[in-house]
Design an enzyme around this catalytic site. Structure first.
Site, PDB file in Angstrom:
ATOM      1  N   HIS A 269       0.681  -1.158   0.118  1.00 38.35           N
ATOM      2  CA  HIS A 269       0.124  -0.001  -0.024  1.00 38.35           C
ATOM      3  C   HIS A 269       0.851   1.282  -0.046  1.00 38.35           C
ATOM      4  CE1 HIS A 269      -3.756   2.472   1.175  1.00 38.35           C
ATOM      5  NE2 HIS A 269      -2.760   3.183   1.594  1.00 38.35           N
ATOM      6  N   GLU A 270       1.793   1.460   0.706  1.00 44.14           N
ATOM      7  CA  GLU A 270       2.671   2.552   0.793  1.00 44.14           C
ATOM      8  C   GLU A 270       3.639   2.410  -0.086  1.00 44.14           C
ATOM      9  OE1 GLU A 270       1.707   4.662   2.900  1.00 44.14           O
ATOM     10  OE2 GLU A 270       0.404   3.461   4.306  1.00 44.14           O
ATOM     11  N   HIS A 273       1.728   4.608  -2.866  1.00 44.23           N
ATOM     12  CA  HIS A 273       1.924   6.033  -2.620  1.00 44.23           C
ATOM     13  C   HIS A 273       3.406   6.469  -2.999  1.00 44.23           C
ATOM     14  CE1 HIS A 273      -1.709   6.882  -0.523  1.00 44.23           C
ATOM     15  NE2 HIS A 273      -1.531   5.862   0.514  1.00 44.23           N
ATOM     16  N   GLU A 299      -4.647   7.651  -3.158  1.00 44.50           N
ATOM     17  CA  GLU A 299      -5.286   6.473  -2.755  1.00 44.50           C
ATOM     18  C   GLU A 299      -5.391   5.293  -3.848  1.00 44.50           C
ATOM     19  OE1 GLU A 299      -5.666   4.965   0.364  1.00 44.50           O
ATOM     20  OE2 GLU A 299      -4.571   6.637   1.322  1.00 44.50           O
TER      21      GLU A 299
HETATM   22 ZN    ZN Z   1      -2.989   5.101   1.668  1.00 46.17          ZN
END
Ligand code: ZN
Length: 505
Positions: A269-270, A273, A299
């Site tokens: 997830h990170e 980003h 997101e």
């Molecule tokens: Zn996030």
């Protein structure tokens, strides 16, 4: 050839100071969350407040207002897509928002936020919403003041939605949720009626922290996050990403030794980003355009790499052998298909951050419906905990036994109220819309995942999302990349296809 006025260069110089100060503040924050000794908390608060104050004063100075006015005629001659026009557009927007909110209101919000956080901690300790309610009443009153200061046309919440998702309106967000509700509630019910379909026992064994971190690092590098010279991966209580330029992007993760997916998917997830931040043009390093288009578009990238890629059959096939070599005893007998199913288990959960792909947006929807009901005067904050329980019963079929696992679970309402969660849903929906377009344009995209080849997808996202920085609003960006306005179709098709297959529905 239009010549660039001196005043434009003067403005860009001031904006560079604003951006550099923001990045310095971000570095102080990263250090606070990862390395700082605990006794430094108060001093660090002062450091960050001073840097924030300087950045705010630079942005809202009368000179910036004057330059923006003087450059209006020049701006009208520029092509909409040019970096110059976009810089003026974004600077004007940020200047107007920052100057519309009176300084005393900013101070009151920041004090209420600090107090709200303390009260929220106390309420959590007492497991009693009533302890938190007065703080939330204050925050809500301040948010109403903010909506009046910023201005709105159709609904006061528009002002708050626009803070996170420039250009989007409350009515559009509601329309998204109407679509999601109609599909996800019955789909969830059908899945909940088939308990025991998936065995995730093997990923709930003991997985030592160090080996998990090695696996997380490998996963981040595999999807293309540069950990070598332009990034770091560290530990923190709540995983996050921050950056100070495309050449210095920091991601964090957390480890649960009794549940393998926590660290792996938090890292992916990170890393999503992080790929966005590392993919921003270096030319925007000191520019007001050098950040993501919005929280929701940010997101879209993290959820894409966590769920659509990370929780895909291809990725599981590629990555399970790596995990097996790190955890031969725990995962020795596991097949790629078994692993794929285990990391895609769906169940009604009380806690948003633990929710799966099918139920996650129901958690977001519940919060938005409650916030809107309060703004519409249909719900009083005194009845919030009860209303929360009723919505969970309606949409997920479960009722939180206490406030801790209910209305008190998120930190978001300690500093705001009104549109705190909508970006997560904008992210899911826009992410799948972008992904569907990429998949249509890249032959055999998903077969590449099984070989550990993610470059084609990463490069597509770079061209269509990352490379633009903040030049476009979320709606503009999605429309330019996919030819269509923000819509739920691709997201719902993906969810239905994936989970009907897994659950044999
Ligand atoms: Zn996030």
């Amino acid at each position: 050839l239009s010549s660039r006025p001196e005043k434009y260069d003067r403005l860009v110089g001031i904006l560079a100071d604003v951006v550099n100060l923001r990045h310095a503040a971000a570095l102080l924050y990263w250090d606070q969350q990862t390395m700082m000794p605990t006794a430094a908390a108060q001093a660090r608060g002062h450091h960050m407040a001073t840097v924030d104050k300087l950045a705010h004063a630079k942005l809202t100075s009368p000179e910036v207002g004057q330059l923006l006015d003087d450059l209006k005629d020049h701006e009208a001659t520029l092509p909409y897509d040019s970096d110059e026009a976009a810089t003026l557009r974004v600077a004007r927007r940020q200047y107007e928002k920052a100057t519309r909110i009176p300084p005393d209101l900013i101070v009151r919000i920041s004090l209420a936020g600090a107090e709200g956080y303390v009260t929220w901690r106390q309420a959590r300790e007492a497991n009693d919403y009533k302890v938190f309610q007065p703080a939330l009443e204050r925050t809500y009153a301040l948010m109403r003041e903010v909506t009046e200061a910023l201005g709105w046309e159709d609904h006061p919440l528009d002002a708050l939605v626009d803070e996170f998702e420039p250009g989007l309106k409350t009515a559009q967000i509601e329309a998204l949720f109407d679509d999601l509700r109609a599909t996800l509630v019955p789909l969830g019910q059908a899945i909940f009626n088939r308990p025991g379909t998936i065995d995730d026992g093997p990923v709930r064994r003991h997985f030592p922290s160090e080996a998990q971190l090695a696996a997380s690092q490998e996963a981040a590098v595999a999807v293309g996050f540069d950990l070598d010279t332009r990034g770091r991966l560290d530990l923190s209580v709540h995983p996050f990403t921050t950056s100070f330029s495309p050449c210095d992007v920091r991601i964090t993760t957390k480890v649960d030794e009794s549940f393998l997916p926590t660290s792996l998917f938090a890292t992916l997830h990170e890393a999503g980003h992080g790929l966005y931040e590392q993919g921003l043009p270096v030319a925007f390093q000191e520019s007001i355009l050098g950040e993501g288009a919005s929280s929701g578009i940010h997101e879209s990238q993290s959820l894409l790499w966590e769920n659509v890629v990370g929780r895909s059959r291809g990725f599981c096939e590629f990555f399970l052998p790596r995990l097996r070599s790190l955890f031969p005893d725990q995962l020795g007998g596991m097949s790629p298909e078994g692993f794929y199913r285990a990391v895609n288990k769906v169940q009604p959960s009380l806690i948003r951050v633990d929710a799966d792909e099918v139920t996650y947006n129901l958690h977001v929807m519940i919060r938005f419906e409650l916030e809107k009901a309060v703004f519409d005067g249909r719900l009083s904050l005194g009845d919030l905990a009860e209303a929360w329980r009723a919505k969970f019963k309606d949409y997920l079929g479960i009722v939180p036994p206490d406030d801790l696992s209910g209305v008190l679970q998120d930190i978001h309402w300690t500093g705001g109220f009104g549109a705190c969660f909508v970006s997560y849903t904008v992210g899911h929906v826009s992410g799948l819309q972008l992904y569907e377009k990429a998949r249509a344009e890249i032959p055999d995209l998903e077969r590449g995942f099984a070989r550990g080849d993610f470059a084609a997808l990463r490069e597509w996202m770079n061209r269509n999302v990352h490379a633009h920085g903040r030049k476009y609003t979320p709606q503009e960006l999605v429309e330019r990349a996919t030819g269509r306005r923000l819509e739920t179709g691709p997201y719902l098709t993906y969810i239905k296809g994936k989970f009907k297959d897994i659950y044999g529905l």
